[in-house]
Design a protein around this motif. Structure first.
Motif, mmCIF file in Angstrom:
data_model
loop_
_atom_site.group_PDB
_atom_site.id
_atom_site.type_symbol
_atom_site.label_atom_id
_atom_site.label_comp_id
_atom_site.label_asym_id
_atom_site.label_seq_id
_atom_site.Cartn_x
_atom_site.Cartn_y
_atom_site.Cartn_z
ATOM 1 N N ILE A 87 -1.892 9.494 -2.805
ATOM 2 C CA ILE A 87 -1.625 8.183 -2.214
ATOM 3 C C ILE A 87 -2.610 7.200 -2.833
ATOM 4 N N VAL A 88 -2.085 6.140 -3.420
ATOM 5 C CA VAL A 88 -2.921 5.093 -4.016
ATOM 6 C C VAL A 88 -2.419 3.743 -3.498
ATOM 7 N N ILE A 89 -3.312 2.984 -2.882
ATOM 8 C CA ILE A 89 -2.973 1.651 -2.371
ATOM 9 C C ILE A 89 -4.064 0.681 -2.806
ATOM 10 N N HIS A 90 -3.684 -0.357 -3.539
ATOM 11 C CA HIS A 90 -4.635 -1.403 -3.929
ATOM 12 C C HIS A 90 -4.059 -2.771 -3.582
ATOM 13 N N GLY A 91 -4.929 -3.656 -3.132
ATOM 14 C CA GLY A 91 -4.517 -5.021 -2.828
ATOM 15 C C GLY A 91 -4.202 -5.263 -1.365
ATOM 16 N N TYR A 92 -4.345 -4.236 -0.509
ATOM 17 C CA TYR A 92 -3.986 -4.354 0.895
ATOM 18 C C TYR A 92 -5.062 -3.725 1.772
ATOM 19 N N VAL A 93 -5.257 -4.316 2.956
ATOM 20 C CA VAL A 93 -6.277 -3.836 3.892
ATOM 21 C C VAL A 93 -5.723 -2.686 4.718
ATOM 22 N N LEU A 94 -6.505 -1.598 4.807
ATOM 23 C CA LEU A 94 -6.078 -0.403 5.531
ATOM 24 C C LEU A 94 -7.009 -0.120 6.706
ATOM 25 N N ASP A 95 -6.476 0.555 7.705
ATOM 26 C CA ASP A 95 -7.239 0.917 8.896
ATOM 27 C C ASP A 95 -7.955 2.250 8.654
ATOM 28 N N PRO A 96 -9.293 2.299 8.805
ATOM 29 C CA PRO A 96 -10.021 3.559 8.562
ATOM 30 C C PRO A 96 -9.594 4.681 9.511
ATOM 31 N N GLU B 40 10.916 16.730 1.486
ATOM 32 C CA GLU B 40 10.817 17.949 0.675
ATOM 33 C C GLU B 40 10.493 17.675 -0.783
ATOM 34 N N THR B 41 10.471 16.409 -1.195
ATOM 35 C CA THR B 41 10.324 16.125 -2.636
ATOM 36 C C THR B 41 9.137 15.232 -2.981
ATOM 37 N N LEU B 42 8.739 14.316 -2.105
ATOM 38 C CA LEU B 42 7.743 13.310 -2.478
ATOM 39 C C LEU B 42 6.365 13.922 -2.723
ATOM 40 N N LYS B 43 5.812 13.649 -3.892
ATOM 41 C CA LYS B 43 4.484 14.145 -4.261
ATOM 42 C C LYS B 43 3.467 13.010 -4.413
ATOM 43 N N SER B 44 3.941 11.848 -4.812
ATOM 44 C CA SER B 44 3.005 10.759 -5.116
ATOM 45 C C SER B 44 3.593 9.419 -4.716
ATOM 46 N N MET B 45 2.755 8.587 -4.077
ATOM 47 C CA MET B 45 3.149 7.223 -3.723
ATOM 48 C C MET B 45 2.022 6.278 -4.144
ATOM 49 N N ILE B 46 2.337 5.375 -5.060
ATOM 50 C CA ILE B 46 1.350 4.432 -5.597
ATOM 51 C C ILE B 46 1.889 3.024 -5.407
ATOM 52 N N TRP B 47 1.084 2.183 -4.736
ATOM 53 C CA TRP B 47 1.487 0.779 -4.532
ATOM 54 C C TRP B 47 0.291 -0.088 -4.918
#
Length: 451
Positions: free
Chosen positions: A360-369, A316-323
């Motif tokens: 959602i921001v993710i840098h430095g890691y490989v993600l599955d399309p 109910e609260t999370l708006k942004s996740m950056i790693w």
């Protein structure tokens, strides 16, 4: 024969009334008509804020600002190269001049780096005295005024200035007017630093405080209990290391805080927290935290359990996740391997469960399309930012096009992964200096800090 009007002789009140109908740019243009018109523009109603960009090439401009505007503006921001001793001392001159202002209610410092250069050694008595004279004294003078009382003080994540937070609070005779305090810092050495000490009772009279940033080291249950009595809208917490003697913050304390402050947003930021990132889910995160924004910056690994924790407890609260990490990080760089091992992608679960998630921001890691498509379908246009730089490198680029097109369609905007070749230096494959990394961190932290 009638004489044509002499526009230079118009009364100042008339000129002022004319200026009120113009926008900022047109007003400046009109003020260049003559000296009389120009003098009429220097009023508080026309200049609410000022930005000092401290550098040798800006000396004339800053001198003019000090002479003509420093005494009438309500807000001042000072950007300076904190690793350049000459610029640091120029900044001090500006601070002392501003400390005599009878209008200033907001002071925001923007050092270029986390480090503040001094003639002495770090944490030495010589450095302490130098900082006290050049920065602490003028800020205390500004805070100690009875009228107008200072409402905003932002130390710009400076580690050495944050150590003087108690001095600043003690010098404030009217804390009930403070609306924003930024005491959180970015450490020069995240594994070895002096601990700040602030007594919670110093905040008891800050009954107008809506925004505060602090380092995790000083927080505990009692501190949080004091903060919950304030009308906070945003609490920003920076985590660097977690001392073995730190008591932590209990679930009960966070539950009480959240009930008392139902509209507060918690922004939790881990900065080069190489050890704390491993215990993020077990020692720092608590179910009742009003966590809205999580930033994990250059901690050299990803915590899969923490990502899963987010989707379970902050629906109910999370708006942004950056790693964010650099490309050269090897440990756990492939999120897909973790997904295969556990059977589910925590980012997809986050997109499914967290109703307010918009970044959602993710840098430095490989993600599955495939999973990125799933995220875009689950969040749709409500996901304002989806920023990644590494997608499954084994897939030919011609096969990637349908995925990119589908994600763009779902998000309602043109989308593509960031090009690794044009990423900021701090995110690249090659080692960079701490200064380059810290510049990136400071820019990221300051983005959206102002309420």
């Amino acid at each position: 024969m009638s004489r044509s009007p002499n526009w230079a002789e118009l009364p100042a009140l008339v000129i002022t009334n004319l200026f009120q109908y113009l926008n900022y740019h047109d007003r400046l243009q009109a003020s260049s008509v003559c000296c009389h018109w120009r003098s009429a523009i220097f009023q508080p109603r026309f200049f609410k804020d000022i930005h000092f960009d401290v550098a040798r090439e800006n000396n004339r401009k800053n001198s003019f600002f000090l002479q003509s505007l420093a005494h009438i503006v309500n807000e001042a921001r000072i950007s300076f190269d904190s690793c350049n001793l000459y610029d640091v001392e120029l900044t001090t001159e500006i601070l002392y001049k501003l400390s005599k202002s009878s209008c200033l209610v907001s002071l925001i410092l923007r050092p270029k780096y986390a480090t503040l250069v001094t003639p002495g050694r770090f944490y030495s008595e010589e450095e302490w005295n130098y900082i006290y004279k050049l920065f602490v004294e003028p800020i205390k003078t500004l805070l100690s005024r009875q009228s107008p009382p200072l409402k905003v003080l932002d130390l710009g994540c400076s580690e050495i200035l944050a150590l003087h937070a108690t001095d600043f609070l003690n010098s404030c005779p009217r804390p009930q007017f403070l609306q924003q305090l930024d005491f959180a810092s970015v450490k020069q050495d995240p594994s070895h630093y002096a601990l700040s000490m602030i007594e919670p009772n110093l905040f008891e009279k800050c009954n107008a405080l809506q925004h505060i940033s602090l380092d995790y080291d000083i927080l505990c249950d009692d501190f949080l209990q004091t903060l919950q009595l304030l009308p906070l809208r945003r609490l920003v917490v920076h985590v660097h290391g977690v001392d073995e003697d730190h008591p932590g913050i209990s679930e009960a304390a966070w539950a009480s805080f959240s009930v008392t402050n139902p509209h507060v947003e918690l922004h939790l930021t881990l900065v080069c927290a190489y050890e704390a990132v491993d215990i993020l889910h077990s020692h720092i995160l608590r179910p009742s935290m009003p966590l809205s924004h999580l930033k994990v910056l250059f901690c050299d690994r990803i915590n899969f359990d923490a990502l899963e924790y987010l989707s379970r407890f902050y629906k109910e609260t999370l708006k942004s996740m950056i790693w964010v990490d650099s490309m050269r990080i090897q440990e756990y760089r492939n999120i897909m391997e973790l997904v295969v091992r556990t059977g589910q992608d925590p980012l997809v679960m986050m997109a499914w469960r967290c109703k307010k998630l918009e970044e959602i921001v993710i840098h430095g890691y490989v993600l599955d399309p495939h999973n990125l498509v799933g995220i875009s379908r689950l969040r749709g246009k409500e996901l304002k930012v989806l920023e990644v730089s590494r997608i499954d490198l084994s897939m030919p680029s011609v096969m990637m096009a349908p995925f990119i097109e589908e994600i763009s369609t779902q998000l309602g905007q043109k989308w593509a992964p960031l090009d690794p070749k044009t990423l900021p230096a701090a995110l690249g494959f090659y080692p960079v200096s701490d200064d380059v990394r810290d510049q990136y961190i400071l820019r990221y932290i300051r983005n959206g800090v102002m309420p």
